[in-house]
Structure formats: C-alpha cells, structure tokens
Design a protein around this motif. Structure first.
Motif, mmCIF file in Angstrom:
data_model
loop_
_atom_site.group_PDB
_atom_site.id
_atom_site.type_symbol
_atom_site.label_atom_id
_atom_site.label_comp_id
_atom_site.label_asym_id
_atom_site.label_seq_id
_atom_site.Cartn_x
_atom_site.Cartn_y
_atom_site.Cartn_z
ATOM 1 N N ASP A 156 0.798 -1.230 0.000
ATOM 2 C CA ASP A 156 0.000 0.000 0.000
ATOM 3 C C ASP A 156 0.835 1.286 0.000
ATOM 4 N N VAL A 157 2.148 1.165 0.005
ATOM 5 C CA VAL A 157 3.010 2.343 0.125
ATOM 6 C C VAL A 157 2.776 3.348 -0.995
ATOM 7 N N TYR A 158 2.497 2.864 -2.176
ATOM 8 C CA TYR A 158 2.307 3.770 -3.319
ATOM 9 C C TYR A 158 1.082 4.664 -3.131
ATOM 10 N N LYS A 159 0.204 4.325 -2.173
ATOM 11 C CA LYS A 159 -1.024 5.094 -1.957
ATOM 12 C C LYS A 159 -0.820 6.315 -1.047
ATOM 13 N N VAL A 160 0.340 6.387 -0.352
ATOM 14 C CA VAL A 160 0.551 7.492 0.597
ATOM 15 C C VAL A 160 1.685 8.400 0.129
ATOM 16 N N GLU A 161 1.548 9.694 0.447
ATOM 17 C CA GLU A 161 2.596 10.659 0.101
ATOM 18 C C GLU A 161 2.552 11.830 1.071
ATOM 19 N N LYS A 162 3.659 12.525 1.159
ATOM 20 C CA LYS A 162 3.785 13.691 2.031
ATOM 21 C C LYS A 162 2.725 14.734 1.661
ATOM 22 N N GLY A 163 2.074 15.327 2.704
ATOM 23 C CA GLY A 163 1.042 16.332 2.480
ATOM 24 C C GLY A 163 -0.362 15.764 2.400
ATOM 25 N N GLN A 164 -0.482 14.446 2.257
ATOM 26 C CA GLN A 164 -1.783 13.784 2.142
ATOM 27 C C GLN A 164 -2.502 13.782 3.499
ATOM 28 N N MET A 165 -3.827 13.908 3.492
ATOM 29 C CA MET A 165 -4.627 13.822 4.720
ATOM 30 C C MET A 165 -5.041 12.364 4.931
ATOM 31 N N VAL A 166 -4.991 11.915 6.187
ATOM 32 C CA VAL A 166 -5.407 10.552 6.525
ATOM 33 C C VAL A 166 -6.343 10.590 7.730
ATOM 34 N N GLU A 167 -7.141 9.556 7.862
ATOM 35 C CA GLU A 167 -8.000 9.407 9.038
ATOM 36 C C GLU A 167 -7.571 8.144 9.780
ATOM 37 N N PHE A 168 -7.602 8.210 11.129
ATOM 38 C CA PHE A 168 -7.188 7.054 11.928
ATOM 39 C C PHE A 168 -7.874 7.102 13.285
ATOM 40 N N GLU A 169 -7.781 5.990 14.023
ATOM 41 C CA GLU A 169 -8.341 5.902 15.372
ATOM 42 C C GLU A 169 -7.246 5.465 16.330
#
Length: 199
Positions: A156-169
């Motif tokens: 899944d690494v290709y799906k994330v990049e610097k500056g991207q917003m993420v949601e987590f718990e």
C-alpha cells in the motif's frame, strides 16, 4: 514524584480532564518537614552571617580588622548563601513557597501537579503507598497535538505521500476518528511486518 514520600490523597480519577499545573495528588513524609527545617536553619544562619560579613567588611575597609579574618567571614557567608539558594530552588520545584517557611509556617504535604494539559488515562498509585522519586504516578495523554507513527504495508506504500490527509483511530479515544496530515514517509521497510513508518 520528585521527592520520595507517601501518597496522602489522590485528587483525580481515570478519565478526568486536567489542565497544566492542576494538583493531581498530595505527598506527605517526615523528610518533607526535615528538609524545610534544614532550609530554615540555613536561612537563619545566612541572616547572621550577612550582618557579620557587613560588619567585618566595614572594619576591614577602616583597616581595623585583618584581611585573613575578613576573607574567612566572606567565605562562610558566600557558602551559606549558595546553600540557601539551592534549598530555595528545590523548595520551588516541590511547589513550596520559601517565604512562608522563613516565617516558620511549614508545609505538611507537597502537591504533585500535571506537567501538561490532557486526560488521565492511568492512575498507578494508591493512598498511603510510598513512592520513590522516579515512580510514575499518573499517565496523562494530550490529544490536541498527536504525532502518529503509522505503519503502512509494502503493497500500500504507493497510496501514501507527504502532504496527504489521513483518518485514523487510537485506543485511548474509542469511537473517535482523527484526521492528520502526513509530513514524512519512511524510506526503509521493516521486516516483520514488511512495512514503512509514516509520520
């Protein structure tokens, strides 16, 4: 704790929100009274030595007293002055007012205050328990500025990049979805599991 003592009272419970500087518990021990007594003795000695120093200084300037005697009085005065300053610094760290102790009003307990704002997630002590200076008494979590260290699997690494917003718990706030911005993506894969750190 910054002083080995017994827990006299606990002022908060798990789940309480606390502000920075709020009293969480009170510690009590005979050593607290002894420490204040030692400070008062040193402070009283300093007052005497100060007057003696000033008198010897006048006599020395008028060439009535010897230089050797004056130097000894000066050394004693400065040494005691340093001891009093050290005691006062320690008293302030314990949340005690040196001025009150100078008047002979001793504290019979010292407060343990919250170093940060947050929520109490764990109370590690019981009333009456003796705690050493290194003992963790409470766990406080501040959720206003969380630095989340997430693991992203290799696939899944290709799906994330610097500056991207993420949601987590997080476990400490069940049922609440938090959002954050990625400010760094790791370059090296961990082996077990095969994943990179994302901050």
């Amino acid at each position: 704790a910054i002083f080995g003592a017994n827990i006299q009272s606990i002022e908060v419970i798990e789940g309480d929100d606390v502000r920075k500087g709020q009293v969480l518990a009170y510690l009590s021990h005979p050593n607290i009274t002894q420490f204040q007594s030692e400070y008062l003795d040193a402070y009283s000695q300093l007052e005497y030595l100060k007057k003696n120093y000033e008198r010897q200084e006048r006599l020395y300037k008028e060439e009535v007293a010897s230089g050797k005697g004056f130097e000894q009085v000066k050394a004693d005065y400065l040494s005691t002055q340093g001891k009093v300053a050290s005691h006062e610094s320690q008293l302030r760290q314990l949340g005690l007012n040196p001025k009150q102790i100078q008047e002979g009003k001793f504290y019979d307990r010292i407060p343990v205050v919250a170093p940060i704002e947050g929520s109490i997630t764990a109370v590690e002590i019981k009333t009456g328990q003796y705690v050493s200076a290194e003992k963790d008494l409470f766990e406080i979590v501040n959720t206003h500025h969380i630095h989340a260290d997430l693991m992203v699997f290799e696939k899944d690494v290709y799906k994330v990049e610097k500056g991207q917003m993420v949601e987590f718990e997080v476990k400490t706030i069940p049922g609440k979805v938090l959002s954050a911005e990625i400010f760094s993506v790791g370059k090296i894969f961990e082996e077990d599991p095969k994943a990179v750190h994302v901050h």
